[in-house]
Scaffold this motif. Structure first.
Motif, PDB file in Angstrom:
ATOM      1  N   THR A 115      -0.528   5.998  22.874  1.00  0.00           N
ATOM      2  CA  THR A 115       0.238   4.691  23.379  1.00  0.00           C
ATOM      3  C   THR A 115       1.414   5.989  24.080  1.00  0.00           C
ATOM      4  N   SER A 116       2.417   5.253  25.051  1.00  0.00           N
ATOM      5  CA  SER A 116       3.123   6.090  25.641  1.00  0.00           C
ATOM      6  C   SER A 116       4.615   6.233  25.104  1.00  0.00           C
ATOM      7  N   ALA A 117       4.794   5.685  23.625  1.00  0.00           N
ATOM      8  CA  ALA A 117       5.544   5.654  22.809  1.00  0.00           C
ATOM      9  C   ALA A 117       5.687   7.432  21.774  1.00  0.00           C
ATOM     10  N   TRP A 118       4.358   6.880  21.496  1.00  0.00           N
ATOM     11  CA  TRP A 118       3.721   8.364  20.765  1.00  0.00           C
ATOM     12  C   TRP A 118       3.976  10.386  21.942  1.00  0.00           C
ATOM     13  N   SER A 119       3.491   9.801  22.728  1.00  0.00           N
ATOM     14  CA  SER A 119       3.449  10.629  23.501  1.00  0.00           C
ATOM     15  C   SER A 119       4.680  11.515  23.670  1.00  0.00           C
ATOM     16  N   ARG A 120       5.547  10.271  23.343  1.00  0.00           N
ATOM     17  CA  ARG A 120       7.612  10.086  23.893  1.00  0.00           C
ATOM     18  C   ARG A 120       7.935  11.351  22.573  1.00  0.00           C
ATOM     19  N   TYR A 121       7.522  11.161  21.535  1.00  0.00           N
ATOM     20  CA  TYR A 121       7.719  11.080  19.904  1.00  0.00           C
ATOM     21  C   TYR A 121       7.183  13.259  19.911  1.00  0.00           C
ATOM     22  N   GLN A 122       5.757  12.814  20.266  1.00  0.00           N
ATOM     23  CA  GLN A 122       5.416  14.784  20.285  1.00  0.00           C
ATOM     24  C   GLN A 122       6.092  15.463  20.375  1.00  0.00           C
ATOM     25  N   GLU A 166      13.124  11.636  11.065  1.00  0.00           N
ATOM     26  CA  GLU A 166      14.194  10.609  11.619  1.00  0.00           C
ATOM     27  C   GLU A 166      13.992  10.785  13.143  1.00  0.00           C
ATOM     28  N   ASP A 167      13.453  11.284  14.055  1.00  0.00           N
ATOM     29  CA  ASP A 167      12.838  11.695  15.400  1.00  0.00           C
ATOM     30  C   ASP A 167      11.968  10.736  16.012  1.00  0.00           C
ATOM     31  N   MET A 168      11.240  10.615  14.453  1.00  0.00           N
ATOM     32  CA  MET A 168       9.915   9.043  15.115  1.00  0.00           C
ATOM     33  C   MET A 168      10.172   8.149  14.263  1.00  0.00           C
ATOM     34  N   ILE A 169      10.261   8.413  13.367  1.00  0.00           N
ATOM     35  CA  ILE A 169      11.529   6.295  13.931  1.00  0.00           C
ATOM     36  C   ILE A 169      12.679   6.326  14.644  1.00  0.00           C
ATOM     37  N   ARG A 170      12.961   6.745  15.498  1.00  0.00           N
ATOM     38  CA  ARG A 170      14.006   6.819  16.569  1.00  0.00           C
ATOM     39  C   ARG A 170      13.320   6.947  17.710  1.00  0.00           C
ATOM     40  N   ILE A 171      12.163   7.180  17.883  1.00  0.00           N
ATOM     41  CA  ILE A 171      11.165   7.389  19.223  1.00  0.00           C
ATOM     42  C   ILE A 171      10.575   6.448  19.207  1.00  0.00           C
ATOM     43  N   LEU A 172       9.716   6.455  18.291  1.00  0.00           N
ATOM     44  CA  LEU A 172       9.146   4.680  18.512  1.00  0.00           C
ATOM     45  C   LEU A 172       9.487   3.672  18.349  1.00  0.00           C
ATOM     46  N   GLY A 173      10.962   3.377  17.672  1.00  0.00           N
ATOM     47  CA  GLY A 173      11.858   2.366  17.925  1.00  0.00           C
ATOM     48  C   GLY A 173      11.141   0.821  16.824  1.00  0.00           C
ATOM     49  N   VAL A 179       5.311   3.314   8.197  1.00  0.00           N
ATOM     50  CA  VAL A 179       4.762   1.817   8.839  1.00  0.00           C
ATOM     51  C   VAL A 179       4.436   2.048  10.248  1.00  0.00           C
ATOM     52  N   THR A 180       3.784   2.556  11.093  1.00  0.00           N
ATOM     53  CA  THR A 180       3.495   2.350  12.844  1.00  0.00           C
ATOM     54  C   THR A 180       3.142   0.929  12.803  1.00  0.00           C
ATOM     55  N   ILE A 181       3.521   0.492  13.955  1.00  0.00           N
ATOM     56  CA  ILE A 181       2.768  -0.660  13.920  1.00  0.00           C
ATOM     57  C   ILE A 181       2.013  -0.315  16.109  1.00  0.00           C
ATOM     58  N   SER A 182       0.813  -0.772  15.934  1.00  0.00           N
ATOM     59  CA  SER A 182       0.430  -0.964  17.198  1.00  0.00           C
ATOM     60  C   SER A 182      -0.575  -1.790  17.601  1.00  0.00           C
ATOM     61  N   GLY A 183      -0.809  -2.832  18.604  1.00  0.00           N
ATOM     62  CA  GLY A 183      -0.731  -4.171  18.645  1.00  0.00           C
ATOM     63  C   GLY A 183      -1.005  -4.945  17.722  1.00  0.00           C
TER      64      GLY A 183
END
Length: 336
Positions: A28-35, A209-216, A237-241
């Motif tokens: 997802t685009s959210a993960w791309s921003r985090y990476q 911290e970045d993962m939590i903040r950027i994924l939202g 826990v990540t959530i997608s769909g």
């Protein structure tokens, strides 16, 4: 014939939605921003694998978002839990698809030594991964139907341990996403203790911290169990769909026998199903003949469901074969 075509991340997500594909969070685009915030990692681009019929019309059969990893002076591409296929491919189709991807990458970017991707079949073109511990089975818990229904689908041992935790564990469980987003230090201290116990080095606190903040909060939740106000177990826990994934977890040594993590996992299942729109919860990675090093995870994870799921494990697809063979040789020497 299958060909690879460059697309944007927006096109990838739109195509997946049109085809009814549920994307892993890593696609997802959210993960791309985090990476993009992690040193040595850069979004490389996305591709659609397209199959052409007899009339020449192209049909998307798989999608992948790729990231450039720079390490030890060389580059490789990684795509997590992808290619994401529209339908489960045959070994022949999978072989043609990854060959098309390899040709496309090699033509566009000569510096890439290999691609690390998820491949279901044991294909001759692929090699075991140079690093990491890939897995080909996982535990996916059905979280529909409410608390009792979730409990009823567990193995007898799982039901027994969860009921015991509900009766006897002094831990109080809660969704602490907002609290963890302000500061992750308290949770990270538990991760340090877990790493010392289990023999691994956790990523820097800032990565979590970045993962939590950027994924939202829509895509990332933090659950925790506390005893007398002290964090003793937690999960990211990540959530997608409609799928939740227990991406990270940690627990303190002195409370492990109090079933605090059993209580937390059950709380997460109930919360994800009732409040977060999830249909299932992936516990991520158990051991098998393919990944015997992970066997120690099986006793805990498999009790929460009566079935395990097969997944495509990570494999390396060499692009620069001589360079890749040199890396394999260097690894063997280092391991010795």
């Amino acid at each position: 014939m299958i060909e690879a075509r460059d697309i944007t991340i927006d096109e990838l997500e739109a195509t997946a939605a049109e085809l009814g594909i549920s994307l892993p969070i890593e696609q997802t685009s959210a993960w791309s921003r985090y990476q993009a915030t992690i040193d040595g990692r850069t979004p490389w681009g996305c591709v659609a694998l397209e199959e052409h019929d007899a009339d020449g019309a192209a049909h998307t059969v798989a999608l992948a978002s790729l990231f450039d990893y720079e390490t030890h002076g060389y580059h490789y591409l990684r795509t997590n839990h992808a290619p994401v296929w529209v339908e489960t491919p045959t070994p022949e189709q999978e072989a043609v698809g990854i060959e098309a991807l390899a040709a496309h990458v090699h033509k566009r970017d000569h510096k890439q030594v290999f691609i690390r991707l998820s491949v279901l079949a044991d294909l001759p073109a692929c090699e075991p991964t140079l690093s990491g511990i890939p897995y080909d089975h996982t535990v996916i818990i059905d979280v529909t139907g409410g608390d009792e229904a979730i409990l009823s689908r567990m193995k007898p041992r799982g039901r027994r341990d969860v009921r015991k935790s509900l009766r006897e564990s002094p831990a109080t469980c809660a969704d602490e996403t907002e609290l963890a987003a302000k500061s992750f230090e308290e949770y990270y201290d538990v991760m340090r203790e877990t790493g010392e116990r289990d023999g691994f080095h956790p990523a820097p606190c800032s990565d979590y911290e970045d993962m939590i903040r950027i994924l939202g909060p829509k895509h990332c939740r933090v659950y925790a169990g506390r005893i007398d106000g002290r964090v003793v177990t937690w999960s990211i826990v990540t959530i997608s769909g409609t799928r939740g994934v227990r991406y990270y977890g940690a627990s303190r040594n002195d409370t492990m026998r109090q079933h605090v993590t059993d209580k937390l996992v059950y709380f997460e299942c109930c919360n994800l199903g009732a409040n977060k729109g999830c249909l299932d919860y992936d516990m991520m990675a158990i051991g098998s003949d393919f990944s015997p090093k992970l066997m120690g995870l099986n006793e805990f994870k498999t009790k929460f469901t009566k079935e395990v799921a097969e997944v495509a494990p990570d494999r390396d697809l060499p692009l620069r074969h001589t360079f890749y063979k040199a890396l394999v040789t260097a690894k063997k020497i280092r391991d010795r």
